[in-house]
Scaffold this active site. Structure first.
Site, short mmCIF file in Angstrom:
data_model
loop_
_atom_site.label_atom_id
_atom_site.label_comp_id
_atom_site.label_asym_id
_atom_site.label_seq_id
_atom_site.Cartn_x
_atom_site.Cartn_y
_atom_site.Cartn_z
N HIS A 35 52.56 34.03 13.88
CA HIS A 35 54.00 35.04 14.15
C HIS A 35 53.71 36.08 14.46
O HIS A 35 53.25 37.52 13.30
CB HIS A 35 54.59 34.44 12.79
CG HIS A 35 54.72 33.14 12.97
ND1 HIS A 35 55.03 31.96 13.70
CD2 HIS A 35 55.42 32.34 12.41
CE1 HIS A 35 55.20 30.75 13.50
NE2 HIS A 35 55.76 31.19 12.27
N CYS A 89 55.47 30.92 6.09
CA CYS A 89 54.64 31.69 6.99
C CYS A 89 55.28 32.96 7.21
O CYS A 89 54.44 33.89 7.49
CB CYS A 89 54.42 30.63 7.89
SG CYS A 89 55.71 29.95 8.85
N1 LIG Z 1 58.95 27.23 9.38
C1 LIG Z 1 58.36 28.35 9.50
C2 LIG Z 1 56.76 27.15 9.10
C3 LIG Z 1 55.55 28.46 9.39
O1 LIG Z 1 54.77 28.41 10.26
C4 LIG Z 1 58.61 28.01 10.89
O2 LIG Z 1 59.34 27.54 11.39
O3 LIG Z 1 57.69 28.91 12.28
#
Ligand SMILES: N[C@@H](CC=O)C(=O)O
Length: 344
Positions: A242, A150
Site C-alpha cells: 500500500h 494495513c
Molecule cells: N482493508 C485493507 C486490508 C489490508 O491489506 C484493504 O482493503 O486493503
C-alpha cells in the site's frame, strides 16, 4: 522451547501468510489450524487453496483442520493468531479468551474497544498494559490484542516519528493493492486498467485507529490523540504494497530535512520481526514504489520518500507490505511482544 500456537482462519489469504511466517519462526510451533465447518476434518493441503509465494510447509500441509471452536483446539496451545472475517471474529474470539487463550488478532472487530490494546510494537508497546484492565473488566484468563488495519499501519509509524513537532492535522490518500481485498475481493475486470476510489469502511479505520495508536495510556485509561485525520482510499492494480500520500500540519515548524532525520532515527525494537531501521527514508524523488520497495526488512519495514514542504504542511509518501507488515507480520510481531512481556 517453542510456544505452541494455533491459527484461526488458517485457509484465508492472511491465514496463509501467518503460516508462511510462523512455520520457520524459532519461538513458535504451529499446533492447531482452524477454519470454517466446511474445511473441518480435511488436511490443510485439501482445505486451503495455497497461493503464497513459497511452497506450502510439508508438516503443516498434512495437519488436520478443525472448526473454529475452543473445544476443538488442544489445551496445550498457548497462543492463537486470528485472521477471521470480522463478523466471525466478533463471535468466536471472546470465548477463546474466556477459555484462557491469548489471542493476537488481525481481525477488525473490537479494535476500537476501550479495553482492547491496538498495538504496533515500535509505536505504542506500552498500550499492552491495557490487558490488565481488560482482564479485570472481562474476567478473562486469556487476553486479546489487536493489530491495526494495513493502511493504518503504513502511515502511523511515520507520524509517530513526528509527534515531537505537535501533530495537528493529517490528510492521507491511499493507493491500495488488490491483495488487501482478499483473493476474491475485486475481479480482474473491475481492476485492470482502472482505479477504484472507494474501499468500504477503510477511511474511518485510518482516521480512528491512528488516533488510538498515538494516544496515551495512563495505567487505567487510554486517551486518543487529539490530531484530526482525513483519509481518502483508492484501490489500484498492484498485487501487494500500500502506497500512501500524506500531508501533516504541525504546531512547531517542520522542515523536510528535520522530518527525514526524525524518521531515519525513529527506533526499532529488539524483537525478531522488527526491522532495523524501521523507517527507510529514500532521497530519490520517485521512491518508494510498491514493486521495488515492499520487501524491505523482509516486508516489515516502512518506506518513506518525497519529503517536501507544501502549503498544507509537510508532504511525503510512505509504503508498507500490506499482507506482511500490514497484517500477518503485524500479528506475529504482537505475538513476540506478548511473549517478551510474559503474557505467554
Ligand atoms: N482493508 C485493507 C486490508 C489490508 O491489506 C484493504 O482493503 O486493503
Amino acid at each position: 522451547m517453542a510456544v505452541r500456537v494455533g491459527v484461526l482462519g488458517a485457509t484465508g489469504a492472511v491465514g496463509q501468510r501467518l503460516i508462511q511466517l510462523l512455520d520457520p519462526h524459532p519461538d513458535f510451533e504451529i499446533a492447531a489450524l482452524t477454519a470454517s465447518e466446511s474445511s473441518a476434518g480435511k488436511t490443510y493441503r485439501q482445505a486451503a487453496k495455497w497461493r503464497v509465494d513459497s511452497p506450502i510447509p510439508a508438516d503443516v500441509a498434512e495437519m488436520t483442520v478443525t472448526a473454529t471452536d475452543p473445544d476443538e483446539v488442544p489445551n496445550d496451545v498457548d497462543m492463537l493468531f486470528s485472521s477471521l472475517p470480522s463478523s466471525i471474529g466478533a463471535e468466536v474470539e471472546p470465548p477463546f479468551c474466556e477459555d484462557g487463550y491469548v489471542v493476537s488478532s488481525n481481525s477488525s472487530n473490537g479494535r476500537m474497544d476501550d479495553d482492547i490494546p491496538l498495538v504496533i510494537p515500535e509505536v505504542n508497546a506500552d498500550h499492552l498494559d491495557l490487558l490488565e484492565v481488560q482482564r479485570d473488566e472481562r474476567g478473562w484468563d486469556g487476553a486479546m490484542v489487536k493489530n491495526p488495519n494495513c493502511s493504518t499501519i503504513t502511515f502511523v509509524p511515520t507520524l509517530a516519528a513526528l509527534t515531537d513537532f505537535g501533530l495537528e492535522k493529517v490528510h492521507v490518500s491511499t493507493l491500495q493493492a488488490v491483495s488487501g481485498a482478499g483473493y476474491d475481493g475485486v475481479t480482474s475486470m473491475e481492476i485492470i486498467d482502472n482505479a477504484i476510489p472507494y474501499i468500504g469502511g477503510e477511511e474511518d479505520k485510518l482516521e480512528t485507529e491512528s488516533r488510538k495508536l498515538l494516544g496515551t495510556f495512563d495505567g487505567a485509561e487510554l486517551s486518543h490523540n487529539g490530531m484530526s485525520v482525513a483519509a481518502s482510499c483508492n484501490r489500484i492494480p498492484t498485487i501487494d504494497g500500500h502506497l500512501e500520500n500524506v500531508w501533516v500540519e504541525t504546531e512547531d515548524e517542520l522542515t523536510a530535512d528535520a522530518a527525514a532525520e526524525a524518521m531515519r532515527e525513529y527506533p526499532s525494537l529488539d524483537l525478531r520481526s522488527s526491522p532495523d531501521p524501521l523507517i527507510h527514508v529514500f532521497d530519490e524523488p520517485d521512491r518508494p514504489q510498491p514493486r521495488m520497495d515492499r520487501t524491505l526488512g523482509d516486508g516489515m519495514a516502512i518506506a518513506a520518500g518525497g519529503l517536501q514542504e507544501s502549503p498544507f504542511g509537510l508532504q511525503y509518501n510512505c509504503l508498507a507490505h500490506n499482507t506482511i507488515r500490514g497484517a500477518a507480520g503485524a500479528s506475529v510481531l504482537n505475538g513476540e511482544l506478548l511473549l517478551e512481556n510474559g503474557y505467554i
